[in-house]
Write a protein that holds these residues in place. Sequence first.
Motif, PDB file in Angstrom:
ATOM      1  N   CYS A  24     -36.470 -43.310  17.302  1.00 59.08           N
ATOM      2  CA  CYS A  24     -35.039 -43.645  17.272  1.00 59.08           C
ATOM      3  C   CYS A  24     -34.732 -44.928  16.507  1.00 59.08           C
ATOM      4  N   HIS A  42     -38.657 -49.638  25.538  1.00 57.52           N
ATOM      5  CA  HIS A  42     -37.360 -49.782  24.881  1.00 57.52           C
ATOM      6  C   HIS A  42     -36.533 -50.871  25.560  1.00 57.52           C
ATOM      7  N   CYS A  47     -35.553 -43.234  24.459  1.00 59.63           N
ATOM      8  CA  CYS A  47     -34.849 -42.202  23.705  1.00 59.63           C
ATOM      9  C   CYS A  47     -35.373 -40.795  24.007  1.00 59.63           C
ATOM     10  N   ASP A  48     -36.576 -40.689  24.561  1.00 63.06           N
ATOM     11  CA  ASP A  48     -37.161 -39.385  24.859  1.00 63.06           C
ATOM     12  C   ASP A  48     -36.876 -39.027  26.317  1.00 63.06           C
ATOM     13  N   ARG A  76     -36.531 -34.829  19.251  1.00 59.82           N
ATOM     14  CA  ARG A  76     -36.192 -35.955  20.132  1.00 59.82           C
ATOM     15  C   ARG A  76     -37.376 -36.386  20.994  1.00 59.82           C
TER      16      ARG A  76
END
Length: 247
Positions: A24, A42, A47-48, A76
């Motif tokens: 991402c 993160h 993002c996953d 993704r």
Amino acid sequence: MRWANTGQGRSLATPGTSGVCPACNGSVLAKCGEIVSWHWAHKAKDCDPWSEPESEWHRGWKAKFPPRWQECTIGRHRADVVTPIGVVEFQRSFLSMDDVRERESFYAGLTWVVDASTWALQRQKRSWINQDLKTQKFQWSRPRKIWISASRPVYLDTGSGCNHLFRLQSVSIKSGTTFAITQPMHKSDFLRMCYGLPLELPPLLPERSSFDRHQEAMRRRLEVMTAAKLKDRQFLAGLPLFDAEPA
């Protein structure tokens, strides 16, 4: 997350560093405490949506593959490992049947390796069902129905004290007791299969005494293979070639 992009390229987490998520491009920070294995996290939400906390069992298995095969971004999601035979997912935590079906539909050529070290599996004394097919039987006190119903190959890892994985073939019930019918594969041979190398099938009894010795022999063989031969074995478009294993 084991890998992130930094100024030095694709890197493992080290104290005081920051990086960028390969999927991402979001900011990630190195988490390097004394208890949990060093990893990237993160700044915002991961993002996953399939991301899960990783154990030493996960990391131990992933470390047996070249770095560029680990945590490959597909859409993704971050696949645990992408090999010439497809995606390998190492699963320890609970998944629903919908989760299993969704991942099997999403990933090409998915193979499951499931941590069964805490399962109530008891190998039977007379466990050889078919000597030609090398199938073995376990008494399964609390069967996991999701893995019985999986459509992709499921290999059970019963723990570090055993040098074999056991591919789940079927389940039988006798007098109210559930039995798992499995096909053993030495862990070194499983890695050879994932690397696209010919299997060297030794006698399954007795088990090989040194998994590390055979793993090192496999690595030496890989070092002398040419890049052209490796490329011929790759079936996924754009799959990068081997890196040297970290010291």
